[in-house]
Design a protein around this motif. Structure first.
Motif, PDB file in Angstrom:
ATOM      1  N   GLN A  21       0.805  -1.212   0.000  1.00 32.18           N
ATOM      2  CA  GLN A  21       0.000   0.000   0.000  1.00 32.18           C
ATOM      3  C   GLN A  21       0.846   1.274   0.000  1.00 32.18           C
ATOM      4  OE1 GLN A  21       0.186  -2.305   2.346  1.00 32.18           O
ATOM      5  NE2 GLN A  21      -0.366  -1.553   4.364  1.00 32.18           N
ATOM      6  N   PHE A  22       0.227   2.304  -0.588  1.00 32.20           N
ATOM      7  CA  PHE A  22       0.769   3.665  -0.620  1.00 32.20           C
ATOM      8  C   PHE A  22       2.064   3.780  -1.412  1.00 32.20           C
ATOM      9  CE2 PHE A  22      -1.371   3.112   3.587  1.00 32.20           C
ATOM     10  CZ  PHE A  22      -2.593   3.646   3.193  1.00 32.20           C
ATOM     11  N   CYS A  23       2.255   2.915  -2.396  1.00 35.42           N
ATOM     12  CA  CYS A  23       3.392   3.022  -3.321  1.00 35.42           C
ATOM     13  C   CYS A  23       2.933   3.727  -4.588  1.00 35.42           C
ATOM     14  CB  CYS A  23       3.918   1.640  -3.695  1.00 35.42           C
ATOM     15  SG  CYS A  23       4.716   0.781  -2.341  1.00 35.42           S
ATOM     16  N   VAL A  24       3.874   4.429  -5.223  1.00 37.73           N
ATOM     17  CA  VAL A  24       3.648   5.001  -6.546  1.00 37.73           C
ATOM     18  C   VAL A  24       4.759   4.470  -7.438  1.00 37.73           C
ATOM     19  CG1 VAL A  24       3.567   7.110  -7.933  1.00 37.73           C
ATOM     20  CG2 VAL A  24       2.551   7.080  -5.634  1.00 37.73           C
ATOM     21  N   VAL A  25       4.350   3.843  -8.550  1.00 37.61           N
ATOM     22  CA  VAL A  25       5.304   3.310  -9.525  1.00 37.61           C
ATOM     23  C   VAL A  25       4.916   3.895 -10.884  1.00 37.61           C
ATOM     24  CG1 VAL A  25       6.314   1.251 -10.567  1.00 37.61           C
ATOM     25  CG2 VAL A  25       5.503   1.172  -8.185  1.00 37.61           C
ATOM     26  N   LEU A  26       5.819   4.680 -11.480  1.00 35.58           N
ATOM     27  CA  LEU A  26       5.498   5.355 -12.736  1.00 35.58           C
ATOM     28  C   LEU A  26       5.575   4.395 -13.928  1.00 35.58           C
ATOM     29  CD1 LEU A  26       7.146   8.846 -12.166  1.00 35.58           C
ATOM     30  CD2 LEU A  26       4.831   8.066 -11.623  1.00 35.58           C
ATOM     31  N   SER A  27       5.024   4.828 -15.035  1.00 36.66           N
ATOM     32  CA  SER A  27       4.758   3.947 -16.177  1.00 36.66           C
ATOM     33  C   SER A  27       5.995   3.349 -16.831  1.00 36.66           C
ATOM     34  CB  SER A  27       3.923   4.678 -17.224  1.00 36.66           C
ATOM     35  OG  SER A  27       4.622   5.795 -17.724  1.00 36.66           O
ATOM     36  N   GLY A  28       7.130   4.011 -16.780  1.00 36.63           N
ATOM     37  CA  GLY A  28       8.323   3.500 -17.449  1.00 36.63           C
ATOM     38  C   GLY A  28       9.155   2.532 -16.631  1.00 36.63           C
ATOM     39  N   ALA A  29       8.833   2.343 -15.374  1.00 39.38           N
ATOM     40  CA  ALA A  29       9.626   1.477 -14.492  1.00 39.38           C
ATOM     41  C   ALA A  29       9.514   0.017 -14.916  1.00 39.38           C
ATOM     42  CB  ALA A  29       9.156   1.641 -13.052  1.00 39.38           C
ATOM     43  N   LYS A  30      10.623  -0.725 -14.711  1.00 39.47           N
ATOM     44  CA  LYS A  30      10.662  -2.164 -14.967  1.00 39.47           C
ATOM     45  C   LYS A  30      11.049  -2.859 -13.666  1.00 39.47           C
ATOM     46  CE  LYS A  30      12.012  -1.582 -19.796  1.00 39.47           C
ATOM     47  NZ  LYS A  30      12.010  -0.134 -19.839  1.00 39.47           N
ATOM     48  N   ILE A  31      10.201  -3.767 -13.212  1.00 39.43           N
ATOM     49  CA  ILE A  31      10.417  -4.485 -11.956  1.00 39.43           C
ATOM     50  C   ILE A  31      10.381  -5.973 -12.248  1.00 39.43           C
ATOM     51  CG2 ILE A  31       9.575  -4.886  -9.620  1.00 39.43           C
ATOM     52  CD1 ILE A  31       8.251  -2.094  -9.768  1.00 39.43           C
ATOM     53  N   GLY A  32      11.391  -6.702 -11.770  1.00 37.47           N
ATOM     54  CA  GLY A  32      11.521  -8.129 -12.056  1.00 37.47           C
ATOM     55  C   GLY A  32      10.574  -9.019 -11.274  1.00 37.47           C
ATOM     56  N   VAL A  47      13.793   3.421 -14.428  1.00 38.30           N
ATOM     57  CA  VAL A  47      14.305   2.575 -13.349  1.00 38.30           C
ATOM     58  C   VAL A  47      14.204   1.121 -13.796  1.00 38.30           C
ATOM     59  CG1 VAL A  47      13.800   1.725 -11.012  1.00 38.30           C
ATOM     60  CG2 VAL A  47      13.691   4.178 -11.502  1.00 38.30           C
ATOM     61  N   VAL A  48      15.261   0.353 -13.498  1.00 36.29           N
ATOM     62  CA  VAL A  48      15.232  -1.088 -13.745  1.00 36.29           C
ATOM     63  C   VAL A  48      15.556  -1.789 -12.433  1.00 36.29           C
ATOM     64  CG1 VAL A  48      16.246  -3.022 -14.999  1.00 36.29           C
ATOM     65  CG2 VAL A  48      15.942  -0.817 -16.149  1.00 36.29           C
ATOM     66  N   ILE A  49      14.649  -2.658 -11.998  1.00 30.74           N
ATOM     67  CA  ILE A  49      14.829  -3.452 -10.787  1.00 30.74           C
ATOM     68  C   ILE A  49      14.822  -4.912 -11.197  1.00 30.74           C
ATOM     69  CG2 ILE A  49      13.826  -4.097  -8.560  1.00 30.74           C
ATOM     70  CD1 ILE A  49      12.626  -1.270  -8.421  1.00 30.74           C
ATOM     71  N   VAL A  66      19.627   1.546 -11.546  1.00 32.98           N
ATOM     72  CA  VAL A  66      19.564   0.128 -11.888  1.00 32.98           C
ATOM     73  C   VAL A  66      19.851  -0.645 -10.614  1.00 32.98           C
ATOM     74  CG1 VAL A  66      20.594  -1.752 -13.211  1.00 32.98           C
ATOM     75  CG2 VAL A  66      20.309   0.507 -14.260  1.00 32.98           C
ATOM     76  N   ILE A  67      18.931  -1.523 -10.262  1.00 30.55           N
ATOM     77  CA  ILE A  67      19.100  -2.380  -9.095  1.00 30.55           C
ATOM     78  C   ILE A  67      19.079  -3.811  -9.616  1.00 30.55           C
ATOM     79  CG2 ILE A  67      18.120  -3.111  -6.889  1.00 30.55           C
ATOM     80  CD1 ILE A  67      16.843  -0.267  -6.765  1.00 30.55           C
ATOM     81  N   GLU A  68      20.207  -4.489  -9.507  1.00 25.21           N
ATOM     82  CA  GLU A  68      20.314  -5.832 -10.059  1.00 25.21           C
ATOM     83  C   GLU A  68      19.652  -6.864  -9.142  1.00 25.21           C
ATOM     84  OE1 GLU A  68      24.433  -6.498 -11.107  1.00 25.21           O
ATOM     85  OE2 GLU A  68      24.330  -5.039 -12.751  1.00 25.21           O
ATOM     86  N   ASP A  69      19.737  -8.130  -9.505  1.00 22.96           N
ATOM     87  CA  ASP A  69      19.075  -9.229  -8.794  1.00 22.96           C
ATOM     88  C   ASP A  69      19.560  -9.395  -7.353  1.00 22.96           C
ATOM     89  OD1 ASP A  69      17.912  -9.752 -11.263  1.00 22.96           O
ATOM     90  OD2 ASP A  69      19.190 -11.482 -11.692  1.00 22.96           O
ATOM     91  N   ASN A  70      18.649  -9.887  -6.509  1.00 28.08           N
ATOM     92  CA  ASN A  70      18.959 -10.323  -5.140  1.00 28.08           C
ATOM     93  C   ASN A  70      19.489  -9.207  -4.242  1.00 28.08           C
ATOM     94  OD1 ASN A  70      18.282 -13.107  -5.772  1.00 28.08           O
ATOM     95  ND2 ASN A  70      20.185 -13.094  -6.948  1.00 28.08           N
ATOM     96  N   VAL A  71      19.031  -8.001  -4.455  1.00 30.25           N
ATOM     97  CA  VAL A  71      19.448  -6.845  -3.655  1.00 30.25           C
ATOM     98  C   VAL A  71      18.437  -6.620  -2.537  1.00 30.25           C
ATOM     99  CG1 VAL A  71      19.687  -4.317  -3.730  1.00 30.25           C
ATOM    100  CG2 VAL A  71      20.751  -5.738  -5.499  1.00 30.25           C
ATOM    101  N   PHE A  72      18.941  -6.199  -1.374  1.00 33.22           N
ATOM    102  CA  PHE A  72      18.097  -5.789  -0.250  1.00 33.22           C
ATOM    103  C   PHE A  72      18.362  -4.320   0.022  1.00 33.22           C
ATOM    104  CE2 PHE A  72      17.415  -4.748   4.170  1.00 33.22           C
ATOM    105  CZ  PHE A  72      16.167  -5.284   4.429  1.00 33.22           C
ATOM    106  N   ILE A  73      17.285  -3.523   0.035  1.00 28.22           N
ATOM    107  CA  ILE A  73      17.383  -2.102   0.351  1.00 28.22           C
ATOM    108  C   ILE A  73      16.550  -1.867   1.602  1.00 28.22           C
ATOM    109  CG2 ILE A  73      16.905   0.239  -0.437  1.00 28.22           C
ATOM    110  CD1 ILE A  73      17.247  -0.849  -3.310  1.00 28.22           C
TER     111      ILE A  73
END
Length: 143
Positions: A21-32, A47-49, A66-73
Motif C-alpha cells: 500500500q501507498f506506493c507510486v510506480v510510474l509507467s516506465g519502471a521495470k520491476i523483475g 528505473v530497472v529493478i 539500476v538495481i540488479e538481482d537479489n538486492v536488499f534495500i
C-alpha cells in the motif's frame, strides 16, 4: 499482488512481485520477478529493478537507477541522482546509481549520485556513500 491502495502505472512487473500500500510506480519502471516493494515507496520512470529484490518502506528510487538481482534495500534508504539540486533547474545532470547483484544497503543509508555499489557489498545502517563501493566489502559510517 498489487495492493489496491497503490498507484502502479507500469505494466512491466514480473510474476510473484508484491507491491504494498501507498506506493507510486510510474509507467516506465521495470520491476523483475519475486520482488517485494514495501509500503510508502516511490519508483520513477527510468528505473530497472531485477529479480528477487526487496525494497523496504520509505524508499524512493529515482530516474537512472539500476538495481540488479537479489538486492536488499533497507527502510528509509535515500538515493540521490542530482549532485547539485536546484528547484526547476532545466539544465540538471542525471548521475545514475547502480546497485550490483546481491548487495545489501542498511536502513537510513544515503547513496550520493553517480555511485556504483559493488556485487555482494554490505552497507551498514546510516552509512553515507560518496564514491563507488568495491564488490564484497562491508562499509559502515562515511565512505
Amino acid at each position: 499482488m498489487i495492493h489496491s491502495l497503490s498507484d502502479v502505472q507500469t505494466k512491466n512487473i514480473g510474476e510473484e512481485t508484491n507491491i504494498w500500500q501507498f506506493c507510486v510506480v510510474l509507467s516506465g519502471a521495470k520491476i523483475g520477478r519475486n520482488c517485494n516493494i514495501c509500503s510508502h515507496c516511490f519508483i520513477e520512470n527510468d528505473v530497472v529493478i531485477g529479480d528477487n529484490v526487496t525494497v523496504k518502506c520509505g524508499v524512493q528510487i529515482w530516474d537512472g537507477m539500476v538495481i540488479e538481482d537479489n538486492v536488499f534495500i533497507g527502510p528509509n534508504v535515500t538515493f540521490c541522482n542530482d549532485r547539485y539540486p536546484k528547484s526547476r533547474n532545466k539544465d540538471w545532470k542525471l548521475e545514475p546509481v547502480i546497485v550490483k547483484k546481491g548487495a545489501v544497503i542498511g536502513a537510513n543509508s544515503t547513496i550520493l549520485p553517480g555511485v556504483t555499489i559493488g556485487e555482494n557489498a554490505l552497507i551498514g545502517a546510516g552509512a553515507v556513500i560518496t564514491k563507488d563501493v568495491p564488490p564484497g566489502i562491508i562499509i559502515k559510517g562515511k565512505f
